[in-house]
Design a protein around this motif. Structure first.
Motif, PDB file in Angstrom:
ATOM      1  N   LEU A  95      -9.103 -13.680   4.812  1.00  0.00           N
ATOM      2  CA  LEU A  95      -8.877 -12.280   5.165  1.00  0.00           C
ATOM      3  C   LEU A  95      -8.140 -11.572   4.035  1.00  0.00           C
ATOM      4  CD1 LEU A  95      -9.136 -10.222   7.580  1.00  0.00           C
ATOM      5  CD2 LEU A  95      -6.809 -10.910   8.206  1.00  0.00           C
ATOM      6  N   TYR A  96      -8.557 -10.341   3.721  1.00  0.00           N
ATOM      7  CA  TYR A  96      -7.939  -9.552   2.660  1.00  0.00           C
ATOM      8  C   TYR A  96      -7.381  -8.260   3.257  1.00  0.00           C
ATOM      9  CZ  TYR A  96     -10.716 -12.718  -0.227  1.00  0.00           C
ATOM     10  OH  TYR A  96     -11.261 -13.841  -0.796  1.00  0.00           O
ATOM     11  N   ILE A  97      -6.118  -7.967   2.942  1.00  0.00           N
ATOM     12  CA  ILE A  97      -5.444  -6.780   3.457  1.00  0.00           C
ATOM     13  C   ILE A  97      -5.236  -5.806   2.298  1.00  0.00           C
ATOM     14  CG2 ILE A  97      -3.400  -5.884   4.623  1.00  0.00           C
ATOM     15  CD1 ILE A  97      -2.930  -8.772   5.671  1.00  0.00           C
ATOM     16  N   GLY A  98      -5.798  -4.623   2.397  1.00  0.00           N
ATOM     17  CA  GLY A  98      -5.680  -3.635   1.336  1.00  0.00           C
ATOM     18  C   GLY A  98      -4.426  -2.793   1.482  1.00  0.00           C
ATOM     19  N   ASP A  99      -3.386  -3.141   0.721  1.00  0.00           N
ATOM     20  CA  ASP A  99      -2.155  -2.343   0.693  1.00  0.00           C
ATOM     21  C   ASP A  99      -2.253  -1.384  -0.487  1.00  0.00           C
ATOM     22  OD1 ASP A  99       0.344  -1.277   0.984  1.00  0.00           O
ATOM     23  OD2 ASP A  99       1.443  -3.070   0.387  1.00  0.00           O
ATOM     24  N   PHE A 100      -3.148  -0.410  -0.348  1.00  0.00           N
ATOM     25  CA  PHE A 100      -3.422   0.491  -1.469  1.00  0.00           C
ATOM     26  C   PHE A 100      -3.462   1.961  -1.042  1.00  0.00           C
ATOM     27  CE2 PHE A 100      -7.744  -1.815  -0.885  1.00  0.00           C
ATOM     28  CZ  PHE A 100      -8.009  -1.158   0.310  1.00  0.00           C
ATOM     29  N   GLY A 101      -2.950   2.246   0.167  1.00  0.00           N
ATOM     30  CA  GLY A 101      -2.811   3.651   0.549  1.00  0.00           C
ATOM     31  C   GLY A 101      -1.890   4.357  -0.424  1.00  0.00           C
ATOM     32  N   ASN A 102      -2.300   5.534  -0.874  1.00  0.00           N
ATOM     33  CA  ASN A 102      -1.604   6.171  -2.005  1.00  0.00           C
ATOM     34  C   ASN A 102      -1.790   7.685  -1.921  1.00  0.00           C
ATOM     35  OD1 ASN A 102      -0.273   6.454  -4.473  1.00  0.00           O
ATOM     36  ND2 ASN A 102      -2.061   5.884  -5.690  1.00  0.00           N
ATOM     37  N   ASN A 103      -1.351   8.255  -0.786  1.00  0.00           N
ATOM     38  CA  ASN A 103      -1.618   9.668  -0.502  1.00  0.00           C
ATOM     39  C   ASN A 103      -1.243  10.598  -1.644  1.00  0.00           C
ATOM     40  OD1 ASN A 103      -2.353   8.663   1.955  1.00  0.00           O
ATOM     41  ND2 ASN A 103      -0.869   9.806   3.160  1.00  0.00           N
ATOM     42  N   ALA A 104      -0.090  10.351  -2.255  1.00  0.00           N
ATOM     43  CA  ALA A 104       0.398  11.237  -3.318  1.00  0.00           C
ATOM     44  C   ALA A 104      -0.067  10.798  -4.703  1.00  0.00           C
ATOM     45  CB  ALA A 104       1.925  11.312  -3.281  1.00  0.00           C
ATOM     46  N   ASN A 105      -0.836   9.711  -4.783  1.00  0.00           N
ATOM     47  CA  ASN A 105      -1.319   9.195  -6.071  1.00  0.00           C
ATOM     48  C   ASN A 105      -0.178   8.814  -7.010  1.00  0.00           C
ATOM     49  OD1 ASN A 105      -4.626  10.153  -6.926  1.00  0.00           O
ATOM     50  ND2 ASN A 105      -3.751  10.368  -4.883  1.00  0.00           N
ATOM     51  N   LYS A 106       0.943   8.337  -6.452  1.00  0.00           N
ATOM     52  CA  LYS A 106       2.125   7.996  -7.245  1.00  0.00           C
ATOM     53  C   LYS A 106       2.339   6.501  -7.413  1.00  0.00           C
ATOM     54  CE  LYS A 106       4.954  12.061  -6.036  1.00  0.00           C
ATOM     55  NZ  LYS A 106       6.229  12.492  -5.377  1.00  0.00           N
ATOM     56  N   ARG A 107       1.698   5.686  -6.593  1.00  0.00           N
ATOM     57  CA  ARG A 107       2.030   4.256  -6.566  1.00  0.00           C
ATOM     58  C   ARG A 107       1.604   3.510  -7.827  1.00  0.00           C
ATOM     59  NH1 ARG A 107       0.454   1.237  -1.103  1.00  0.00           N
ATOM     60  NH2 ARG A 107       1.417  -0.455  -2.325  1.00  0.00           N
ATOM     61  N   LYS A 108       2.481   2.553  -8.228  1.00  0.00           N
ATOM     62  CA  LYS A 108       2.170   1.652  -9.334  1.00  0.00           C
ATOM     63  C   LYS A 108       2.170   0.195  -8.862  1.00  0.00           C
ATOM     64  CE  LYS A 108       4.055   4.734 -12.894  1.00  0.00           C
ATOM     65  NZ  LYS A 108       4.995   4.849 -14.040  1.00  0.00           N
ATOM     66  N   ASP A 109       2.208  -0.010  -7.540  1.00  0.00           N
ATOM     67  CA  ASP A 109       2.294  -1.360  -6.982  1.00  0.00           C
ATOM     68  C   ASP A 109       1.134  -1.633  -6.023  1.00  0.00           C
ATOM     69  OD1 ASP A 109       3.074   0.443  -5.051  1.00  0.00           O
ATOM     70  OD2 ASP A 109       4.806  -0.711  -4.354  1.00  0.00           O
ATOM     71  N   LEU A 110      -0.063  -1.224  -6.382  1.00  0.00           N
ATOM     72  CA  LEU A 110      -1.232  -1.420  -5.532  1.00  0.00           C
ATOM     73  C   LEU A 110      -1.508  -2.917  -5.373  1.00  0.00           C
ATOM     74  CD1 LEU A 110      -3.489   1.341  -7.106  1.00  0.00           C
ATOM     75  CD2 LEU A 110      -2.052   1.524  -5.068  1.00  0.00           C
ATOM     76  N   THR A 111      -1.781  -3.322  -4.142  1.00  0.00           N
ATOM     77  CA  THR A 111      -1.858  -4.749  -3.832  1.00  0.00           C
ATOM     78  C   THR A 111      -2.936  -5.026  -2.791  1.00  0.00           C
ATOM     79  OG1 THR A 111       0.524  -4.999  -4.233  1.00  0.00           O
ATOM     80  CG2 THR A 111      -0.565  -6.754  -2.984  1.00  0.00           C
ATOM     81  N   ILE A 112      -3.606  -6.147  -2.947  1.00  0.00           N
ATOM     82  CA  ILE A 112      -4.464  -6.702  -1.892  1.00  0.00           C
ATOM     83  C   ILE A 112      -3.897  -8.078  -1.558  1.00  0.00           C
ATOM     84  CG2 ILE A 112      -6.756  -7.553  -1.300  1.00  0.00           C
ATOM     85  CD1 ILE A 112      -7.854  -5.432  -3.302  1.00  0.00           C
ATOM     86  N   TYR A 113      -3.577  -8.305  -0.299  1.00  0.00           N
ATOM     87  CA  TYR A 113      -3.062  -9.594   0.135  1.00  0.00           C
ATOM     88  C   TYR A 113      -4.220 -10.457   0.630  1.00  0.00           C
ATOM     89  CZ  TYR A 113       1.581  -7.486  -0.029  1.00  0.00           C
ATOM     90  OH  TYR A 113       2.739  -6.872  -0.444  1.00  0.00           O
ATOM     91  N   LYS A 114      -4.285 -11.680   0.121  1.00  0.00           N
ATOM     92  CA  LYS A 114      -5.302 -12.637   0.557  1.00  0.00           C
ATOM     93  C   LYS A 114      -4.670 -13.649   1.499  1.00  0.00           C
ATOM     94  CE  LYS A 114      -8.772 -15.928  -1.150  1.00  0.00           C
ATOM     95  NZ  LYS A 114      -9.438 -16.490  -2.361  1.00  0.00           N
ATOM     96  N   VAL A 115      -5.181 -13.701   2.724  1.00  0.00           N
ATOM     97  CA  VAL A 115      -4.682 -14.649   3.721  1.00  0.00           C
ATOM     98  C   VAL A 115      -5.747 -15.720   3.895  1.00  0.00           C
ATOM     99  CG1 VAL A 115      -3.764 -14.942   6.042  1.00  0.00           C
ATOM    100  CG2 VAL A 115      -3.495 -12.736   4.869  1.00  0.00           C
ATOM    101  N   PRO A 116      -5.505 -16.937   3.399  1.00  0.00           N
ATOM    102  CA  PRO A 116      -6.514 -18.001   3.521  1.00  0.00           C
ATOM    103  C   PRO A 116      -6.848 -18.299   4.979  1.00  0.00           C
ATOM    104  CG  PRO A 116      -4.822 -18.603   1.917  1.00  0.00           C
ATOM    105  CD  PRO A 116      -4.335 -17.365   2.617  1.00  0.00           C
ATOM    106  N   ARG A 117      -8.086 -18.697   5.207  1.00  0.00           N
ATOM    107  CA  ARG A 117      -8.533 -19.013   6.561  1.00  0.00           C
ATOM    108  C   ARG A 117      -7.617 -20.031   7.225  1.00  0.00           C
ATOM    109  NH1 ARG A 117      -8.641 -19.963  10.768  1.00  0.00           N
ATOM    110  NH2 ARG A 117     -10.263 -20.581  12.252  1.00  0.00           N
ATOM    111  N   SER A 118      -7.168 -21.026   6.469  1.00  0.00           N
ATOM    112  CA  SER A 118      -6.315 -22.075   7.032  1.00  0.00           C
ATOM    113  C   SER A 118      -4.973 -21.538   7.526  1.00  0.00           C
ATOM    114  CB  SER A 118      -6.076 -23.172   5.989  1.00  0.00           C
ATOM    115  OG  SER A 118      -5.467 -22.633   4.824  1.00  0.00           O
TER     116      SER A 118
END
Length: 285
Positions: A95-118
């Motif tokens: 499973l991949y979680i997109g932590d990339f919401g960036n309403n103001a276009n200011k973020r420099k810490d865009l991240t996708i979290y990968k949660v292994p099936r196990s």
């Protein structure tokens, strides 16, 4: 002046309505009150439905059934919900979680979290971090005509995560930028794959969710009230894709979409003054 404004509105609506098909959502159930802001949804190969909520909520994923009833919640370890906006799954059930919401276009810490099936069998699954940035963004935030770097939609395919940005430009250009990053832990400059023009209505044409069908032949891009179905695309060049527009005939804040199978979409909306907080099914032709 009023006539000019009216003409511009009609042009935008007409552009958005070209080759538009109409369909009705089939309600399946209502999420519990603690899930007012569902921002992403995915279905595992085993049939488990996972949802997340966006900024201001806990670092949790939620499993629900086909009637939107809560099955369980899992707190993700080594992850923070700055603005979780979408979910993706690969064929192995990671499973991949997109932590990339960036309403103001200011973020420099865009991240996708990968949660292994196990890890999904544990109460506090551990997540691996895929950090990335958009090389084309030079200013944080950029000028109003370059506000392309908010993101609410992505999917997984063949070892990569494909990202479709949410357009916040003024004046509104109607484009979504397309990027991809590898699906493995690390830090990456996202690879640009160009852009797509969806339509010219700033209230209905910005991407709020994305997924690809299990057979890999159809991409669904969700916006506020519309679904754009992409077929005949090439992964390195989406400019030749065929696009079919579907008007869902709804007024709620639709944020999440995924394929249940090749011909069925699951769609979720957030609570607003028109209602919402519901899970829907939509059958494709």
């Amino acid at each position: 002046m009023k006539n000019i404004v009216l003409i511009l509105v009609l042009v935008a609506v007409q552009a958005c309505a070209q080759k538009t098909y109409y369909g009705d959502l089939e309600p399946l159930g209502k999420f519990p009150s603690k899930l007012e802001e569902v921002s992403g949804i995915e279905v595992s190969p085993a049939g488990a439905i996972w949802v997340i909520q966006d900024s201001g909520n806990e670092d949790e994923i939620f499993q629900v059934d086909m009637k939107a009833k809560l099955v369980q919640s899992l707190k993700i370890d080594h992850a923070k919900n700055q603005d979780w906006e979408d979910l993706a799954l690969d064929n192995e059930g990671n499973l991949y979680i997109g932590d990339f919401g960036n309403n103001a276009n200011k973020r420099k810490d865009l991240t996708i979290y990968k949660v292994p099936r196990s890890e999904l069998d544990k109460k506090k699954p551990n997540a691996k971090k895929i950090a990335f940035h958009y090389p084309e963004q030079k200013n944080f935030p950029p000028e109003k005509d370059s506000l392309y770097f908010d993101t609410e939609g992505f999917f997984h395919l063949d070892g990569h995560l494909y990202i479709f940005t949410k357009n916040r430009t003024r004046p509104y250009s109607g484009k979504t930028l397309i990027y991809r990053v590898p699906d493995t832990e690390g830090k990456y400059a996202a690879e640009s794959l160009g852009s797509l023009f969806l339509c010219g209505d700033q209230d209905h044409c910005s991407v709020t969710g994305a997924d690809i069908s299990p057979d890999g032949k159809t991409i669904a891009l969700l916006s506020y009230g519309l679904v754009f179905l992409l077929t005949d695309f090439e992964l390195s060049d989406f400019s030749k894709a065929s696009i079919k527009t579907i008007d869902l005939n709804c007024q709620t804040q639709i944020e999440s979409i995924c394929f249940l199978d090749d011909k069925t979409l699951l769609i979720a909306d957030e609570q607003n003054r028109y209602g919402g907080r519901s899970l829907y099914q939509f059958k494709l032709d």
